[in-house]
Design a protein around this motif. Structure first.
Motif, mmCIF file in Angstrom:
data_model
loop_
_atom_site.group_PDB
_atom_site.id
_atom_site.type_symbol
_atom_site.label_atom_id
_atom_site.label_comp_id
_atom_site.label_asym_id
_atom_site.label_seq_id
_atom_site.Cartn_x
_atom_site.Cartn_y
_atom_site.Cartn_z
ATOM 1 N N ASP A 89 0.819 -1.218 0.000
ATOM 2 C CA ASP A 89 0.000 0.000 0.000
ATOM 3 C C ASP A 89 0.851 1.266 0.000
ATOM 4 O O ASP A 89 0.352 2.340 -0.319
ATOM 5 C CB ASP A 89 -0.926 0.011 1.220
ATOM 6 C CG ASP A 89 -1.951 -1.103 1.162
ATOM 7 O OD1 ASP A 89 -2.249 -1.570 0.046
ATOM 8 O OD2 ASP A 89 -2.462 -1.499 2.232
ATOM 9 N N ASN A 90 2.111 1.156 0.364
ATOM 10 C CA ASN A 90 2.988 2.320 0.445
ATOM 11 C C ASN A 90 3.795 2.570 -0.826
ATOM 12 O O ASN A 90 4.561 3.523 -0.879
ATOM 13 C CB ASN A 90 3.949 2.168 1.633
ATOM 14 C CG ASN A 90 3.225 2.174 2.945
ATOM 15 O OD1 ASN A 90 2.188 2.803 3.097
ATOM 16 N ND2 ASN A 90 3.757 1.457 3.915
ATOM 17 N N VAL A 91 3.652 1.724 -1.833
ATOM 18 C CA VAL A 91 4.383 1.900 -3.091
ATOM 19 C C VAL A 91 3.636 2.924 -3.944
ATOM 20 O O VAL A 91 2.461 2.769 -4.227
ATOM 21 C CB VAL A 91 4.520 0.561 -3.854
ATOM 22 C CG1 VAL A 91 5.237 0.780 -5.179
ATOM 23 C CG2 VAL A 91 5.231 -0.467 -3.007
ATOM 24 N N ALA A 92 4.328 3.988 -4.332
ATOM 25 C CA ALA A 92 3.712 5.026 -5.154
ATOM 26 C C ALA A 92 4.011 4.822 -6.638
ATOM 27 O O ALA A 92 3.125 4.921 -7.475
ATOM 28 C CB ALA A 92 4.197 6.405 -4.722
ATOM 29 N N LYS A 93 5.267 4.525 -6.963
ATOM 30 C CA LYS A 93 5.648 4.435 -8.369
ATOM 31 C C LYS A 93 6.900 3.572 -8.500
ATOM 32 O O LYS A 93 7.782 3.596 -7.660
ATOM 33 C CB LYS A 93 5.916 5.842 -8.910
ATOM 34 C CG LYS A 93 6.319 5.917 -10.345
ATOM 35 C CD LYS A 93 6.342 7.340 -10.891
ATOM 36 C CE LYS A 93 7.442 8.172 -10.307
ATOM 37 N NZ LYS A 93 7.622 9.468 -11.012
ATOM 38 N N VAL A 94 6.973 2.819 -9.614
ATOM 39 C CA VAL A 94 8.147 2.027 -9.957
ATOM 40 C C VAL A 94 8.549 2.401 -11.385
ATOM 41 O O VAL A 94 7.696 2.460 -12.267
ATOM 42 C CB VAL A 94 7.855 0.505 -9.859
ATOM 43 C CG1 VAL A 94 9.061 -0.307 -10.286
ATOM 44 C CG2 VAL A 94 7.410 0.124 -8.458
ATOM 45 N N GLU A 95 9.825 2.673 -11.576
ATOM 46 C CA GLU A 95 10.332 3.041 -12.896
ATOM 47 C C GLU A 95 11.494 2.146 -13.297
ATOM 48 O O GLU A 95 12.321 1.776 -12.461
ATOM 49 C CB GLU A 95 10.870 4.474 -12.902
ATOM 50 C CG GLU A 95 9.857 5.545 -12.914
ATOM 51 C CD GLU A 95 10.516 6.915 -13.002
ATOM 52 O OE1 GLU A 95 9.759 7.863 -13.185
ATOM 53 O OE2 GLU A 95 11.747 7.036 -12.889
ATOM 54 N N VAL A 96 11.551 1.837 -14.571
ATOM 55 C CA VAL A 96 12.708 1.170 -15.165
ATOM 56 C C VAL A 96 13.096 2.014 -16.368
ATOM 57 O O VAL A 96 12.251 2.329 -17.201
ATOM 58 C CB VAL A 96 12.389 -0.272 -15.592
ATOM 59 C CG1 VAL A 96 13.607 -0.921 -16.222
ATOM 60 C CG2 VAL A 96 11.902 -1.084 -14.421
ATOM 61 N N GLN A 97 14.369 2.389 -16.444
ATOM 62 C CA GLN A 97 14.785 3.319 -17.483
ATOM 63 C C GLN A 97 16.118 2.910 -18.091
ATOM 64 O O GLN A 97 17.019 2.445 -17.401
ATOM 65 C CB GLN A 97 14.925 4.724 -16.886
ATOM 66 C CG GLN A 97 15.346 5.767 -17.862
ATOM 67 C CD GLN A 97 15.457 7.143 -17.216
ATOM 68 O OE1 GLN A 97 15.476 7.273 -16.013
ATOM 69 N NE2 GLN A 97 15.528 8.160 -18.035
ATOM 70 N N GLN A 98 16.208 3.096 -19.405
ATOM 71 C CA GLN A 98 17.496 2.993 -20.075
ATOM 72 C C GLN A 98 17.926 4.419 -20.365
ATOM 73 O O GLN A 98 17.336 5.099 -21.200
ATOM 74 C CB GLN A 98 17.413 2.203 -21.371
ATOM 75 C CG GLN A 98 18.748 2.112 -22.069
ATOM 76 C CD GLN A 98 18.692 1.378 -23.387
ATOM 77 O OE1 GLN A 98 17.621 1.128 -23.922
ATOM 78 N NE2 GLN A 98 19.842 1.042 -23.911
ATOM 79 N N THR A 99 18.921 4.885 -19.656
ATOM 80 C CA THR A 99 19.397 6.247 -19.828
ATOM 81 C C THR A 99 20.334 6.327 -21.030
ATOM 82 O O THR A 99 20.705 5.317 -21.622
ATOM 83 C CB THR A 99 20.155 6.707 -18.564
ATOM 84 O OG1 THR A 99 21.303 5.882 -18.391
ATOM 85 C CG2 THR A 99 19.262 6.648 -17.333
ATOM 86 N N PHE A 100 20.722 7.540 -21.357
ATOM 87 C CA PHE A 100 21.654 7.742 -22.464
ATOM 88 C C PHE A 100 22.972 7.021 -22.192
ATOM 89 O O PHE A 100 23.533 6.388 -23.087
ATOM 90 C CB PHE A 100 21.902 9.236 -22.692
ATOM 91 C CG PHE A 100 22.928 9.510 -23.751
ATOM 92 C CD1 PHE A 100 22.596 9.404 -25.083
ATOM 93 C CD2 PHE A 100 24.233 9.839 -23.412
ATOM 94 C CE1 PHE A 100 23.537 9.635 -26.073
ATOM 95 C CE2 PHE A 100 25.178 10.074 -24.382
ATOM 96 C CZ PHE A 100 24.838 9.980 -25.717
ATOM 97 N N VAL A 101 23.455 7.117 -20.958
ATOM 98 C CA VAL A 101 24.718 6.458 -20.604
ATOM 99 C C VAL A 101 24.581 4.938 -20.726
ATOM 100 O O VAL A 101 25.484 4.265 -21.222
ATOM 101 C CB VAL A 101 25.161 6.862 -19.180
ATOM 102 C CG1 VAL A 101 26.385 6.079 -18.743
ATOM 103 C CG2 VAL A 101 25.437 8.353 -19.121
ATOM 104 N N ASN A 102 23.426 4.393 -20.281
ATOM 105 C CA ASN A 102 23.193 2.952 -20.427
ATOM 106 C C ASN A 102 23.217 2.545 -21.898
ATOM 107 O O ASN A 102 23.799 1.531 -22.267
ATOM 108 C CB ASN A 102 21.857 2.542 -19.818
ATOM 109 C CG ASN A 102 21.779 2.756 -18.333
ATOM 110 O OD1 ASN A 102 20.731 3.122 -17.824
ATOM 111 N ND2 ASN A 102 22.850 2.537 -17.613
#
Length: 97
Positions: free
Chosen positions: A63-76
């Protein structure tokens, strides 16, 4: 020789892209800083691989989880191009309420 190096740098820059997947669990306000901000290593473009993050455990309950992100950045993406897709990291973030 300079033209070849310049063309390689331009091609590497153009071929790297950013991608982000965001999963919003609750529209309630979240903390500005992530509880988890971790680079996850993948190899050979991540074929047949998966990584698991227990967001509920990090935030003290589902119930306390607001948001989850997975990202491939420019450096990645740049690391992926430099290693010809052998090493392809992704950035994982978990935000709590």
């Amino acid at each position: 020789m300079k033209k070849v190096i310049l063309a390689t740098v331009i091609a590497a820059t153009v071929m790297t892209g950013c991608a982000r997947q965001t999963f919003i669990m609750s529209p309630a306000p979240q903390t500005k800083t992530a509880e988890l901000n971790k680079s996850q290593p993948f190899f050979v473009s991540g074929i047949g691989q998966h990584k698991t993050v227990d967001a509920a455990k990090l935030c003290g309950g589902a119930d306390n989880v607001a948001k989850v992100e997975v990202q491939q950045t420019f450096v990645n993406g740049l690391l992926s191009v430099v290693t010809f897709g052998i090493y392809t990291p992704r950035q994982a973030r978990v935000f709590c309420k």
